[in-house]
Design a protein around this motif. Structure first.
Motif, short mmCIF file in Angstrom:
data_model
loop_
_atom_site.label_atom_id
_atom_site.label_comp_id
_atom_site.label_asym_id
_atom_site.label_seq_id
_atom_site.Cartn_x
_atom_site.Cartn_y
_atom_site.Cartn_z
N TYR A 1 0.83 -1.21 0.00
CA TYR A 1 0.00 0.00 0.00
C TYR A 1 0.87 1.26 0.00
N ILE A 2 1.92 1.27 0.81
CA ILE A 2 2.80 2.44 0.85
C ILE A 2 3.45 2.66 -0.50
N LEU A 3 3.90 1.59 -1.13
CA LEU A 3 4.52 1.72 -2.46
C LEU A 3 3.54 2.30 -3.47
N ARG A 4 2.31 1.89 -3.42
CA ARG A 4 1.32 2.37 -4.37
C ARG A 4 0.86 3.79 -4.05
N ALA A 5 0.66 4.07 -2.75
CA ALA A 5 0.16 5.39 -2.36
C ALA A 5 1.21 6.49 -2.58
N HIS A 6 2.48 6.12 -2.56
CA HIS A 6 3.56 7.11 -2.72
C HIS A 6 4.44 6.74 -3.92
N HIS A 7 3.79 6.27 -4.96
CA HIS A 7 4.50 5.70 -6.11
C HIS A 7 5.41 6.70 -6.81
N ARG A 8 5.14 7.99 -6.67
CA ARG A 8 5.96 8.97 -7.39
C ARG A 8 7.40 9.00 -6.90
N HIS A 9 7.65 8.44 -5.71
CA HIS A 9 9.01 8.43 -5.18
C HIS A 9 9.81 7.20 -5.60
N PHE A 10 9.13 6.23 -6.22
CA PHE A 10 9.79 4.97 -6.54
C PHE A 10 9.87 4.75 -8.05
N GLU A 11 10.87 3.99 -8.43
CA GLU A 11 11.00 3.56 -9.82
C GLU A 11 11.37 2.08 -9.81
N GLU A 12 11.16 1.42 -10.92
CA GLU A 12 11.48 0.00 -10.97
C GLU A 12 12.97 -0.21 -10.76
N ALA A 13 13.30 -1.24 -10.01
CA ALA A 13 14.70 -1.53 -9.74
C ALA A 13 15.35 -2.17 -10.96
N ASP A 14 16.59 -1.81 -11.17
CA ASP A 14 17.39 -2.40 -12.24
C ASP A 14 17.95 -3.73 -11.77
N PRO A 15 18.09 -4.72 -12.64
CA PRO A 15 18.69 -6.01 -12.23
C PRO A 15 20.05 -5.83 -11.57
N GLU A 16 20.79 -4.80 -11.97
CA GLU A 16 22.10 -4.56 -11.36
C GLU A 16 21.96 -4.13 -9.90
N ASP A 17 20.85 -3.45 -9.60
CA ASP A 17 20.62 -3.05 -8.20
C ASP A 17 20.43 -4.28 -7.31
N ILE A 18 19.73 -5.28 -7.82
CA ILE A 18 19.50 -6.50 -7.05
C ILE A 18 20.81 -7.25 -6.87
N LYS A 19 21.65 -7.26 -7.91
CA LYS A 19 22.97 -7.90 -7.77
C LYS A 19 23.83 -7.16 -6.75
N GLU A 20 23.75 -5.84 -6.75
CA GLU A 20 24.53 -5.05 -5.81
C GLU A 20 24.09 -5.33 -4.38
N LYS A 21 22.79 -5.52 -4.18
CA LYS A 21 22.31 -5.87 -2.85
C LYS A 21 22.96 -7.17 -2.38
N GLY A 22 22.97 -8.17 -3.23
CA GLY A 22 23.59 -9.44 -2.86
C GLY A 22 25.06 -9.31 -2.55
N ARG A 23 25.75 -8.49 -3.32
CA ARG A 23 27.20 -8.30 -3.11
C ARG A 23 27.46 -7.63 -1.76
N LEU A 24 26.72 -6.58 -1.46
CA LEU A 24 26.93 -5.84 -0.21
C LEU A 24 26.62 -6.70 1.01
N LEU A 25 25.55 -7.49 0.93
CA LEU A 25 25.19 -8.32 2.08
C LEU A 25 26.15 -9.49 2.25
N ALA A 26 26.70 -9.98 1.15
CA ALA A 26 27.73 -11.03 1.26
C ALA A 26 28.97 -10.49 1.95
#
Length: 337
Positions: A176-201
């Motif tokens: 609901y928060i994502l939809r109600a405030h959608h103007r602040h968000f954009e679709e994540a790039d696949p590279e962003d998801i890879k970067e998340k994995g790298r940082l957490l590793a």
């Protein structure tokens, strides 16, 4: 917004998002208080997200150090009672270890006959968690299986990628928060998801040196074989370890005011000498070492028997605050080697 599982929030848009959310709910976030990071009601201050996990856990907003359970008024020999309704609240920046602590507390205060003051706060709170990419030196959440990656218990989950945040929903409230405030968000790039994995590793690698936590049998052997008299000499019995622990939940109840007043629930600690003292003055645990042993038994035997989870989440706060410089991890390491 199109259908996807992860979104990207630019760093500069985070404050704008919190400003919008604070218009409908109380926003609690880590800010600097006397040069130390602390969770407090956010009023537009700079966020203290780069500091280590605040010493006071956000679990305190569910189990405050002091809270009014109800108020009572006597009139013509009869009492009437009133309770304050829970606040609609959003806690921003909760780490994985504190999410696990909340799950443990749920198993204690939410099982069987539910504790109503606690349950009402849980129902009225939205949790926006933050994956821990920079664990502190004393953290061992990885060994306890409670971090640094948040896997459950959140409505929204953020991962700091440097230039912004990867955002994932974990509940209908988060969606609901994502939809109600959608103007602040954009679709994540696949590279962003890879970067998340790298940082957490990388974050997990920082904690590998702490090693795996001893199994329950080894813990029992360590507790039975420890020199608690020596441990008691190092312990100052200040109770600090209990009051910063996100899982410790001992409390006392007192009525304040006659004939009108309020019933209070106040945090207490089994480390303190008066906790187990009886009305007669007898104390079944008079020595600091005996009380410290009970503290360990509660966390690593009694709580797991009730909840299936350890009463320790590896946040390291107890060691940070201990005036006797007793590292809780070192105790098990020394006892089981």
């Amino acid at each position: 917004m199109t259908s996807t599982t992860a979104f990207f929030l630019r760093r500069e848009d985070l404050i704008h998002l919190l400003e919008e959310l604070s218009g409908t709910v109380e926003v609690v976030a880590p800010v600097l208080v006397w040069d130390e990071a602390a969770f407090a009601t956010w009023r537009g201050e700079a966020l203290a997200l780069d500091d280590k996990n605040p010493l006071a856990s956000p679990v305190e907003f569910f189990l405050p150090k002091k809270e009014v359970l109800f108020r009572y008024v006597q009139y013509s020999g009869r009492y009437t009672f009133s309770e304050d309704p829970p606040k609609a609240r959003l806690i921003f920046g909760m780490r994985a270890c504190d999410l696990r602590a909340l799950k443990v507390i749920d198993g204690i205060f939410g099982a069987d006959l539910s504790d109503l003051p606690y349950a009402s706060k849980r129902r009225s709170t939205i949790i926006v968690a933050l994956n821990c990419t920079s664990p502190g030196e004393g953290c061992f959440c990885r060994s306890m299986g409670s971090g640094p990656v948040a896997e459950e218990g959140y409505d929204l989950l953020l991962t700091d990628l440097g230039r912004g945040y990867l955002v994932e929903a974990g509940s209908p409230a988060g969606v609901y928060i994502l939809r109600a405030h959608h103007r602040h968000f954009e679709e994540a790039d696949p590279e962003d998801i890879k970067e998340k994995g790298r940082l957490l590793a990388l974050a997990e690698e920082k904690m590998i040196k702490r090693g795996p936590f001893p199994n329950p049998e080894k813990i029992r052997e360590a507790i039975d074989g420890a020199d608690w008299e020596e441990a008691g000499r190092r312990c100052l019995a200040c109770g600090g370890c209990s009051f910063v622990c996100p899982v410790c939940h001992c409390f006392s109840v007192l009525d304040q005011g006659v004939p009108d007043g309020e019933r209070l629930r106040c945090r207490d600690s089994c480390i303190l000498s008066g906790f187990s003292r009886m009305t007669s003055g007898a104390n079944p645990r008079p020595d600091p070492g005996e009380r410290l042993r009970h503290w360990y038994l509660d966390k690593f035997l009694y709580i797991p028997e009730k909840t299936g989870l350890f009463g320790c989440v590896g946040c390291g706060r107890c060691s940070r605050v201990c005036l006797g410089e007793a590292d809780r991890w070192s105790f098990f390491k020394e006892a089981t080697e």
